[in-house]
Design a protein around this motif. Structure first.
Motif, short mmCIF file in Angstrom:
data_model
loop_
_atom_site.label_atom_id
_atom_site.label_comp_id
_atom_site.label_asym_id
_atom_site.label_seq_id
_atom_site.Cartn_x
_atom_site.Cartn_y
_atom_site.Cartn_z
N UNK A 1 53.73 42.65 51.55
CA UNK A 1 53.55 42.77 50.10
C UNK A 1 52.92 44.14 49.84
N UNK A 2 53.67 45.01 49.19
CA UNK A 2 53.23 46.40 48.99
C UNK A 2 52.49 46.62 47.68
N UNK A 3 52.60 45.68 46.74
CA UNK A 3 51.90 45.85 45.47
C UNK A 3 51.77 44.56 44.70
N UNK A 4 50.66 44.40 43.96
CA UNK A 4 50.48 43.29 43.03
C UNK A 4 49.97 43.88 41.72
N UNK B 1 51.84 37.55 36.89
CA UNK B 1 51.58 38.47 37.99
C UNK B 1 52.90 38.89 38.62
N UNK B 2 53.06 40.18 38.88
CA UNK B 2 54.24 40.69 39.60
C UNK B 2 53.81 41.17 40.97
N UNK B 3 54.69 41.02 41.94
CA UNK B 3 54.43 41.50 43.29
C UNK B 3 55.69 42.15 43.83
N UNK B 4 55.52 43.17 44.66
CA UNK B 4 56.68 43.83 45.27
C UNK B 4 56.49 43.86 46.78
N UNK B 5 57.59 44.07 47.49
CA UNK B 5 57.54 43.90 48.94
C UNK B 5 58.58 44.77 49.63
N UNK B 6 58.34 44.99 50.92
CA UNK B 6 59.34 45.67 51.74
C UNK B 6 60.52 44.76 52.06
N UNK B 7 60.49 43.51 51.58
CA UNK B 7 61.67 42.64 51.73
C UNK B 7 62.72 42.92 50.65
N UNK C 1 62.40 42.92 47.34
CA UNK C 1 62.35 42.10 46.12
C UNK C 1 61.06 42.34 45.34
N UNK C 2 61.15 41.99 44.06
CA UNK C 2 59.97 41.81 43.21
C UNK C 2 59.92 40.34 42.84
N UNK C 3 58.75 39.75 42.94
CA UNK C 3 58.56 38.37 42.52
C UNK C 3 57.65 38.37 41.29
N UNK C 4 57.98 37.55 40.32
CA UNK C 4 57.13 37.40 39.13
C UNK C 4 56.63 35.97 39.10
N UNK D 1 66.05 41.63 42.81
CA UNK D 1 66.53 42.16 44.08
C UNK D 1 66.83 43.65 43.98
N UNK D 2 66.57 44.37 45.10
CA UNK D 2 66.82 45.80 45.19
C UNK D 2 67.51 46.12 46.51
N UNK D 3 67.87 47.37 46.70
CA UNK D 3 68.62 47.77 47.89
C UNK D 3 67.73 48.30 49.01
#
Length: 400
Positions: free
Chosen positions: A233-236, A246-252, A254-257, A272-274
């Protein structure tokens, strides 16, 4: 054997790039190679290199695994940027925020009242400055192995931090005394990001262990553990517009909300991202911006609709923020460039940034924007200074 094969691959890539630079010293009209042309050459070579690997292996995942490593690409760009033949022009409209030299910086954050700036350093120290760049406090060795992130409480009175020692700590800003240290129970790996909820009831921490934990700020008990990411998890980031979001981003990629309501929590969106998502920021209009490692910048609406997708905005998209009037500021780790975008016009297929900031001598890791005057602070990988870009003469563009 594997190391030798990797070195051969890196040397081949380096040789191709050198040839491209030599071949393209001048455009058709004989003009020197511009920075934009330089970037395009790198992107084209990288695409061709990836495509050749994909075609050779007939397996995308394997091709990506065997592709050029980021550290090599970073080193290569540094070599190319130092090549006089490239005739690269730089914008030197930068000043030094603080006279004190500093080690590698991981994060810069302004307090909500804009009176103090906090910096997280690889030495483990946390440094505080006033708005004029004068150091006013230092917490030495706050985290063993490096302090990776900091976050201010909404009242600007407390500072949370996370580090490579897997702990989260909270300090009183006035006394610099530690209020709480959450050790082994915090996370199983590095604490990559921390964020206070707007109501100050919770602090969210995101970790390399794939989990997000929510902490009650009265008792500092663990309230929630959010599971869903498949990698670091790279950011919250808490939304300022919607309570409990709350949003979170990751090296997987994706962003999860998430929606948090007392003892209840639920994941409501997956975006989803590339490539790895390195940074997210909520905009003043409630949209969510993402900096993706492949250089793409994405602006999401609340209903999972991508409002804008800007490919190749950077080489190695890494960090971002918003100006006082809602313009988006993005920076690249490898291209050493910061760009300012009009979010209202980003939906255009031919979108161009309002302006670009150059002059930082190494990859940019963190951006901090003073929302009182709009000044942009940049912290880089190995540069020993914090650079400040004054926006006063661009006030009509960046403030009105």
């Amino acid at each position: 054997r594997v190391r030798i094969e990797q070195q051969d691959k890196e040397y081949e890539f380096y040789s191709k790039t050198r040839k491209a630079i030599e071949y393209s010293k001048g455009d058709e009209d004989g003009a020197p190679l511009s920075y934009d042309r330089f970037e395009k050459i790198h992107r084209q070579i990288e695409r061709e290199d990836r495509w050749n690997e994909l075609e050779k292996e007939q397996n995308k995942e394997k091709a990506e695994t065997q592709g050029l490593q980021p550290r090599t690409y970073h080193k290569l760009l540094n070599l190319m940027l130092q090549t006089p033949d490239a005739a690269i022009t730089r914008d030197t409209n930068l000043t030094i925020f603080s006279e004190n030299k500093c080690p590698m910086i991981h994060m810069l954050k302004w307090s909500p009242d804009m009176k103090k700036l906090a910096g997280a350093f690889e030495t483990g120290d946390i440094v505080l400055w006033d708005a004029d760049g004068k150091e006013i406090g230092r917490i030495e060795h706050a985290h063993k192995g490096g302090t990776l992130c900091v976050a201010w409480s909404p009242d600007s009175m407390k500072l949370a931090s996370g580090g490579a020692d897997r702990t989260m700590r909270v300090f009183d800003v006035n006394t610099l005394e530690e209020e709480i240290s959450i050790g082994a129970q915090a996370h199983r790996s590095w604490v990559m990001s921390v964020s206070w909820s707007p109501d100050m009831d919770m602090v969210a921490s995101g970790s390399d262990d794939k989990y997000i934990r929510l902490w009650d700020t009265t008792s500092w008990d663990l309230v929630h553990t959010l599971e869903g990411h498949q990698s670091s998890v790279t950011g919250v980031e808490w939304s300022l517009e919607e309570s409990g979001v709350l949003a979170s981003c990751s090296s997987d990629r994706t962003i999860q909300v998430w929606e948090i309501d007392g003892a209840d929590s639920a994941r409501v969106m997956t975006l989803h991202h590339n490539d790895s998502v390195n940074s997210i920021r909520w905009g003043p209009d409630g949209n969510l911006a993402a900096a993706v490692f492949d250089g793409t910048v994405v602006l999401w609406e609340k209903d999972e609709t991508p409002l804008a997708i800007v490919p190749d905005a950077h080489i190695g998209g890494f960090c971002m923020g918003f100006t006082p009037n809602g313009h988006l500021v993005t920076s690249g780790l490898f291209d050493k460039c910061t760009k300012i975008w009009d979010t209202k016009n980003m939906i255009s297929a031919a979108v161009e940034p309002l302006m670009q900031i150059r002059g930082v001598t190494d990859g940019i890791k963190t951006v901090a924007i003073n929302t009182d005057n709009g000044d942009i602070l940049l912290g880089s990988v190995n540069d020993t200074r914090i650079h400040s870009w004054n926006t006063e003469r661009y006030r009509s563009i960046l403030h009105d």
